[in-house]
Design a protein around this motif. Structure first.
Motif, short mmCIF file in Angstrom:
data_model
loop_
_atom_site.label_atom_id
_atom_site.label_comp_id
_atom_site.label_asym_id
_atom_site.label_seq_id
_atom_site.Cartn_x
_atom_site.Cartn_y
_atom_site.Cartn_z
N HIS A 178 0.84 -1.21 0.00
CA HIS A 178 0.00 0.00 0.00
C HIS A 178 0.87 1.25 0.00
O HIS A 178 0.51 2.26 -0.63
N VAL A 179 1.99 1.21 0.69
CA VAL A 179 2.86 2.38 0.77
C VAL A 179 3.82 2.45 -0.42
O VAL A 179 4.03 3.52 -1.00
N ILE A 180 4.41 1.31 -0.78
CA ILE A 180 5.45 1.30 -1.82
C ILE A 180 4.86 1.20 -3.23
O ILE A 180 5.31 1.86 -4.16
N GLY A 181 3.83 0.35 -3.40
CA GLY A 181 3.34 0.02 -4.73
C GLY A 181 4.09 -1.17 -5.28
O GLY A 181 4.98 -1.74 -4.64
N THR A 182 3.75 -1.59 -6.48
CA THR A 182 4.42 -2.73 -7.11
C THR A 182 5.24 -2.26 -8.30
O THR A 182 5.06 -1.16 -8.83
N GLY A 183 6.17 -3.12 -8.69
CA GLY A 183 6.99 -2.83 -9.85
C GLY A 183 8.02 -1.74 -9.65
O GLY A 183 8.50 -1.14 -10.62
N LYS A 184 8.41 -1.48 -8.40
CA LYS A 184 9.37 -0.42 -8.09
C LYS A 184 10.76 -1.02 -7.81
O LYS A 184 10.91 -2.22 -7.60
N ALA A 185 11.75 -0.15 -7.80
CA ALA A 185 13.09 -0.53 -7.37
C ALA A 185 13.15 -0.36 -5.85
O ALA A 185 12.99 0.75 -5.34
N VAL A 186 13.35 -1.47 -5.14
CA VAL A 186 13.20 -1.46 -3.68
C VAL A 186 14.44 -2.05 -3.00
O VAL A 186 14.91 -3.13 -3.38
N GLY A 187 14.93 -1.34 -1.99
CA GLY A 187 16.03 -1.84 -1.18
C GLY A 187 15.51 -2.62 0.01
O GLY A 187 14.39 -2.39 0.49
N CYS A 188 16.31 -3.55 0.48
CA CYS A 188 15.95 -4.35 1.66
C CYS A 188 17.21 -4.71 2.43
O CYS A 188 18.32 -4.43 1.98
N GLU A 189 17.01 -5.31 3.59
CA GLU A 189 18.13 -5.80 4.41
C GLU A 189 18.25 -7.30 4.18
O GLU A 189 17.58 -8.10 4.84
N ALA A 190 19.12 -7.69 3.28
CA ALA A 190 19.24 -9.11 2.93
C ALA A 190 19.69 -9.96 4.11
O ALA A 190 19.35 -11.14 4.18
N ASP A 191 20.44 -9.36 5.02
CA ASP A 191 20.92 -10.14 6.16
C ASP A 191 19.83 -10.34 7.21
O ASP A 191 20.04 -11.04 8.21
N HIS A 192 18.65 -9.73 7.00
CA HIS A 192 17.57 -9.87 7.97
C HIS A 192 16.37 -10.61 7.41
O HIS A 192 15.56 -11.15 8.16
N LEU A 193 16.21 -10.64 6.10
CA LEU A 193 15.08 -11.34 5.50
C LEU A 193 15.32 -12.85 5.52
O LEU A 193 16.34 -13.33 5.03
N THR A 194 14.38 -13.59 6.07
CA THR A 194 14.44 -15.04 5.98
C THR A 194 14.15 -15.46 4.54
O THR A 194 13.66 -14.66 3.72
N MET A 195 14.41 -16.71 4.22
CA MET A 195 14.10 -17.21 2.88
C MET A 195 12.61 -17.06 2.59
O MET A 195 12.21 -16.68 1.48
N LEU A 196 11.77 -17.32 3.61
CA LEU A 196 10.33 -17.20 3.43
C LEU A 196 9.93 -15.77 3.11
O LEU A 196 9.17 -15.50 2.17
N ASN A 197 10.45 -14.81 3.90
CA ASN A 197 10.07 -13.42 3.67
C ASN A 197 10.70 -12.84 2.42
O ASN A 197 10.16 -11.91 1.82
N ALA A 198 11.84 -13.37 2.01
CA ALA A 198 12.42 -12.95 0.73
C ALA A 198 11.49 -13.33 -0.42
O ALA A 198 11.31 -12.56 -1.38
N GLU A 199 10.88 -14.52 -0.31
CA GLU A 199 9.92 -14.94 -1.33
C GLU A 199 8.69 -14.03 -1.32
O GLU A 199 8.16 -13.65 -2.37
N LYS A 200 8.23 -13.68 -0.12
CA LYS A 200 7.05 -12.80 -0.03
C LYS A 200 7.38 -11.39 -0.52
O LYS A 200 6.52 -10.71 -1.12
N PHE A 201 8.58 -10.94 -0.25
CA PHE A 201 9.04 -9.65 -0.78
C PHE A 201 8.87 -9.61 -2.29
O PHE A 201 8.33 -8.66 -2.86
N SER A 202 9.32 -10.68 -2.95
CA SER A 202 9.21 -10.74 -4.42
C SER A 202 7.77 -10.94 -4.88
O SER A 202 7.33 -10.31 -5.85
N HIS A 203 7.03 -11.76 -4.14
CA HIS A 203 5.66 -12.09 -4.56
C HIS A 203 4.73 -10.87 -4.46
O HIS A 203 3.96 -10.59 -5.39
N PHE A 204 4.81 -10.16 -3.36
CA PHE A 204 3.86 -9.06 -3.14
C PHE A 204 4.31 -7.76 -3.81
O PHE A 204 3.49 -7.05 -4.41
#
Length: 401
Positions: free
Chosen positions: A112-138
């Motif tokens: 809702h805040v970011i939108g989809t299809g954007k260039a987005v930074g994240c903390e790779a050392d904190h995202l679990t494999m599950l949440n990394a998948e959800k990051f990409s999916h949503f």
């Protein structure tokens, strides 16, 4: 009833945060410079330390995800409904609360805040494999980037306001140290002594920061064999005359951790132990003299290694000689780029805050067995460093009881 996926919960006025609004705006400006440098539209921060650093809000996860979305013009804490208005009151910027009515409402709030299809930074050392998948999916990002190293680099150089808070923390740790020294006596348990230090620190924090949140300060007070590890928890072991003791005070002020660590002996110290203790104190003095602007972490480490090797003690060293201070704790956060280790080539510069904490551990059965550790916090300045830890170290003050 139509249940929302997320909503705004601005319950009550904003609280007094650890820093002024201008401090948080300066931090966010630095983060937005990172976004600009890498061509990012937004960043999703998920770690306790980064969310606290950029917003002031220190979350309590309890199995739920939290986030801070920063775009070119917004800063929005994403929090769970169980916290009600607390995230709003305790954050700089906006907040959005997600509900438990459906799985993944957290991610829907983020989208809702970011939108989809954007260039987005994240903390790779904190995202679990599950949440990394959800990051990409949503989010369906057109591009992702790990910005954890860049945020760590930003956090490593402290502002004047941060240094002032850290200096208060070091003074609070000293208060805990004196309370422990006054409490130690033969026949008490480790836990009895630890509680005295913790209570003294929490009382002091409340006096210095009457509008803060109070949580997570603790003491590890170890004795005898229990001193062999730096992070060994408190036990019910009863103190005995001649024991080696390890005093470890850790006040937490709004997510900022400081530490005081000292070797002590109860009543008497045997010659073999005294030799090791004095050698570690000498290494501590030498190490602190090396912490000046322009020094390289790995080179400082090698010099202290050589100091111990000359005394045939290097084999008893158990970990690096120091680390950064700031928004960190024993269960979250670390500025791994500013540690005194062989594999860290960071150059010390003004505004950095770093400890000197040599430790030698001799195994049970050897003369002088036990863990010896001294720990001071130094603020790197333009021409030298200031030691903000004032509690004395060495046998002259810490042979107690």
């Amino acid at each position: 009833m139509q249940r929302p996926e997320f909503y705004s919960c601005e319950n009550g006025p904003k609280a007094v945060l650890p820093f002024e609004a201008a401090e948080y705006e300066a931090r966010l400006a630095g983060l937005r410079d990172i976004l600009e440098l890498h061509g990012l539209d937004a960043v999703l921060l998920t770690s306790m330390h980064n969310i606290a650093y950029y917003s002031g809000f220190l979350y309590c996860s309890f199995g739920r995800p939290y986030g801070l979305v920063v775009t070119r013009d917004r800063s929005v804490v994403i929090s769970a409904g169980i916290d009600a208005g607390q995230p709003w009151r305790r954050c700089h910027g906006e907040s959005l609360t997600y509900t438990d009515w459906a799985r993944d409402n957290y991610w829907r709030a983020v989208v809702h805040v970011i939108g989809t299809g954007k260039a987005v930074g994240c903390e790779a050392d904190h995202l679990t494999m599950l949440n990394a998948e959800k990051f990409s999916h949503f989010l369906k990002p057109k591009r992702g980037l790990d910005i954890a190293p860049a945020t760590m680099t930003q956090r490593m150089v402290k502002s004047e306001a941060e240094i002032a808070l850290i200096t208060h923390g070091a003074a609070v740790a000293d208060v805990g140290g004196y309370a422990i020294r006054d409490t130690i006596k033969e026949g008490l348990r480790e836990i009895d002594v630890a509680m005295a230090g913790r209570d003294a620190m929490e009382t002091e924090i409340a006096k210095r920061f009457p509008e803060a949140e109070y949580r997570d300060s603790w003491v590890w007070f170890q004795s005898g064999l229990n001193t062999d590890g730096a992070h060994n928890p408190v036990t019910g072991r009863v103190l005995q005359r001649g024991d080696i003791l390890s005093l470890n005070c850790f006040p937490m002020i709004s997510g900022y951790y400081t530490a005081l660590e000292r070797t002590m002996f109860l009543g008497e110290v045997d010659p073999a132990s005294l030799r090791i203790w004095e050698a570690n104190v000498a290494a501590h003095d030498y190490g602190m003299s090396l912490l000046v602007p322009g020094a390289v972490c790995s080179e400082v480490t090698q010099k202290i290694n050589a100091f111990f090797a000359e005394r045939d003690l290097l084999q008893y060293r158990t970990f690096g000689y120091g680390h950064s201070f700031g928004v960190l704790s024993h269960y979250y956060g670390r500025e791994a780029g500013l540690e005194l280790r062989e594999d860290i080539d960071t150059v010390l510069e003004p505004g950095m805050v770093i400890s000197m904490e040599p430790m030698l551990t001799l195994p049970a059965g050897m003369p002088g067995a036990g863990g010896y550790r001294e720990h001071d916090i130094l603020v790197i300045g333009e021409t030298g460093a200031e030691d903000i830890t004032k509690y004395p170290y060495g046998p002259g003050f810490n042979l107690v009881g």
